[in-house]
Design a protein around this motif. Structure first.
Motif, short mmCIF file in Angstrom:
data_model
loop_
_atom_site.label_atom_id
_atom_site.label_comp_id
_atom_site.label_asym_id
_atom_site.label_seq_id
_atom_site.Cartn_x
_atom_site.Cartn_y
_atom_site.Cartn_z
N GLN A 44 0.83 -1.20 0.00
CA GLN A 44 0.00 0.00 0.00
C GLN A 44 0.87 1.26 0.00
N ARG A 45 0.29 2.33 -0.50
CA ARG A 45 0.99 3.60 -0.45
C ARG A 45 1.10 4.04 1.01
N GLU A 46 2.28 4.54 1.38
CA GLU A 46 2.51 4.95 2.76
C GLU A 46 3.14 6.33 2.81
N LEU A 47 2.86 7.02 3.91
CA LEU A 47 3.46 8.32 4.13
C LEU A 47 4.94 8.16 4.45
N VAL A 48 5.76 8.97 3.80
CA VAL A 48 7.19 9.02 4.09
C VAL A 48 7.50 10.21 4.99
N ALA A 49 7.05 11.39 4.56
CA ALA A 49 7.30 12.60 5.33
C ALA A 49 6.34 13.68 4.88
N ALA A 50 6.03 14.60 5.78
CA ALA A 50 5.15 15.71 5.46
C ALA A 50 5.61 16.94 6.20
N ILE A 51 5.24 18.12 5.65
CA ILE A 51 5.65 19.38 6.25
C ILE A 51 4.54 20.40 6.05
N THR A 52 4.27 21.19 7.08
CA THR A 52 3.22 22.19 6.99
C THR A 52 3.72 23.42 6.24
N SER A 53 2.77 24.26 5.84
CA SER A 53 3.11 25.43 5.04
C SER A 53 4.02 26.39 5.78
N GLY A 54 3.88 26.45 7.12
CA GLY A 54 4.77 27.31 7.90
C GLY A 54 6.15 26.72 8.05
N GLY A 55 6.26 25.43 7.76
CA GLY A 55 7.56 24.76 7.85
C GLY A 55 7.94 24.32 9.24
N GLY A 56 7.10 24.68 10.22
CA GLY A 56 7.48 24.39 11.58
C GLY A 56 7.17 22.97 12.02
N ASN A 57 6.28 22.33 11.34
CA ASN A 57 5.87 20.98 11.73
C ASN A 57 6.20 19.98 10.64
N THR A 58 6.92 18.94 11.02
CA THR A 58 7.25 17.86 10.10
C THR A 58 6.85 16.53 10.73
N ASN A 59 6.63 15.57 9.87
CA ASN A 59 6.24 14.24 10.32
C ASN A 59 6.95 13.23 9.43
N TYR A 60 7.53 12.20 10.06
CA TYR A 60 8.27 11.20 9.31
C TYR A 60 7.81 9.79 9.66
N ALA A 61 7.87 8.91 8.69
CA ALA A 61 7.67 7.50 8.97
C ALA A 61 8.85 7.01 9.82
N ASP A 62 8.58 6.10 10.74
CA ASP A 62 9.65 5.60 11.60
C ASP A 62 10.81 5.02 10.79
N SER A 63 10.49 4.42 9.67
CA SER A 63 11.51 3.73 8.87
C SER A 63 12.51 4.69 8.22
N VAL A 64 12.19 5.97 8.16
CA VAL A 64 13.10 6.92 7.50
C VAL A 64 13.66 7.97 8.45
N LYS A 65 13.23 7.96 9.69
CA LYS A 65 13.71 8.96 10.65
C LYS A 65 15.22 8.87 10.78
N GLY A 66 15.86 10.04 10.75
CA GLY A 66 17.31 10.08 10.86
C GLY A 66 18.03 9.92 9.54
N ARG A 67 17.31 9.51 8.49
CA ARG A 67 17.94 9.34 7.17
C ARG A 67 17.38 10.31 6.14
N PHE A 68 16.10 10.61 6.23
CA PHE A 68 15.43 11.49 5.26
C PHE A 68 15.11 12.83 5.92
N THR A 69 15.16 13.90 5.11
CA THR A 69 14.81 15.22 5.60
C THR A 69 13.89 15.90 4.58
N ILE A 70 12.74 16.35 5.05
CA ILE A 70 11.82 17.07 4.19
C ILE A 70 11.97 18.57 4.45
N SER A 71 11.90 19.35 3.39
CA SER A 71 11.97 20.80 3.52
C SER A 71 11.15 21.42 2.39
N ARG A 72 10.92 22.71 2.50
CA ARG A 72 10.14 23.37 1.45
C ARG A 72 10.59 24.80 1.26
N ASP A 73 10.36 25.31 0.06
CA ASP A 73 10.62 26.70 -0.29
C ASP A 73 9.28 27.27 -0.73
#
Length: 119
Positions: A44-73
């Motif tokens: 199934q499709r799964e969430l990897v990472a997400a970030i809010t429009s303000g950039g202050g809140n991020t959420n990561y799947a446990d399997s990628v924490k510490g390895r992946f970084t989400i950011s936005r411009d």
């Protein structure tokens, strides 16, 4: 309507890095969440990472924490996913998603980009 265009996928050896980009255009609400999902064959499709429009809140799947970084411009309406220490189990099609948050939530998907990690 919102259009999402992903780039940056490819093939890499285990331990390597890739950076995914997703550019959004169209009717983008000021309050939104952008994220990356992935879907491996037979799964199934799964969430990897997400970030809010303000950039202050991020959420990561446990399997990628510490390895992946989400950011936005926000000036470019672009979200990035920096993927380090890649593993074969990260192999999947990665999809960009945006959720416009207003009176109701509107969600849109990109076309997907393949990431293949070889051992």
């Amino acid at each position: 309507q919102v259009q999402l265009v992903e780039s940056g996928g490819g093939r890499v050896q285990a331990g390597g890095s890739l950076r995914l980009s997703c550019a959004a255009s169209g009717s983008i609400f000021s309050i939104n969440t952008m994220g990356w999902y992935r879907q491996a064959p037979g799964k199934q499709r799964e969430l990897v990472a997400a970030i809010t429009s303000g950039g202050g809140n991020t959420n990561y799947a446990d399997s990628v924490k510490g390895r992946f970084t989400i950011s936005r411009d926000n000036a470019k309406n672009t979200v990035y996913l920096q993927m380090n220490s890649l593993k074969p189990e990260d192999t999947a099609v990665y999809y960009c998603n945006i959720r416009n948050i207003g009176v109701r939530v509107e969600g849109y998907w990109g076309q997907g980009t393949q990431v293949t990690v070889s051992s």
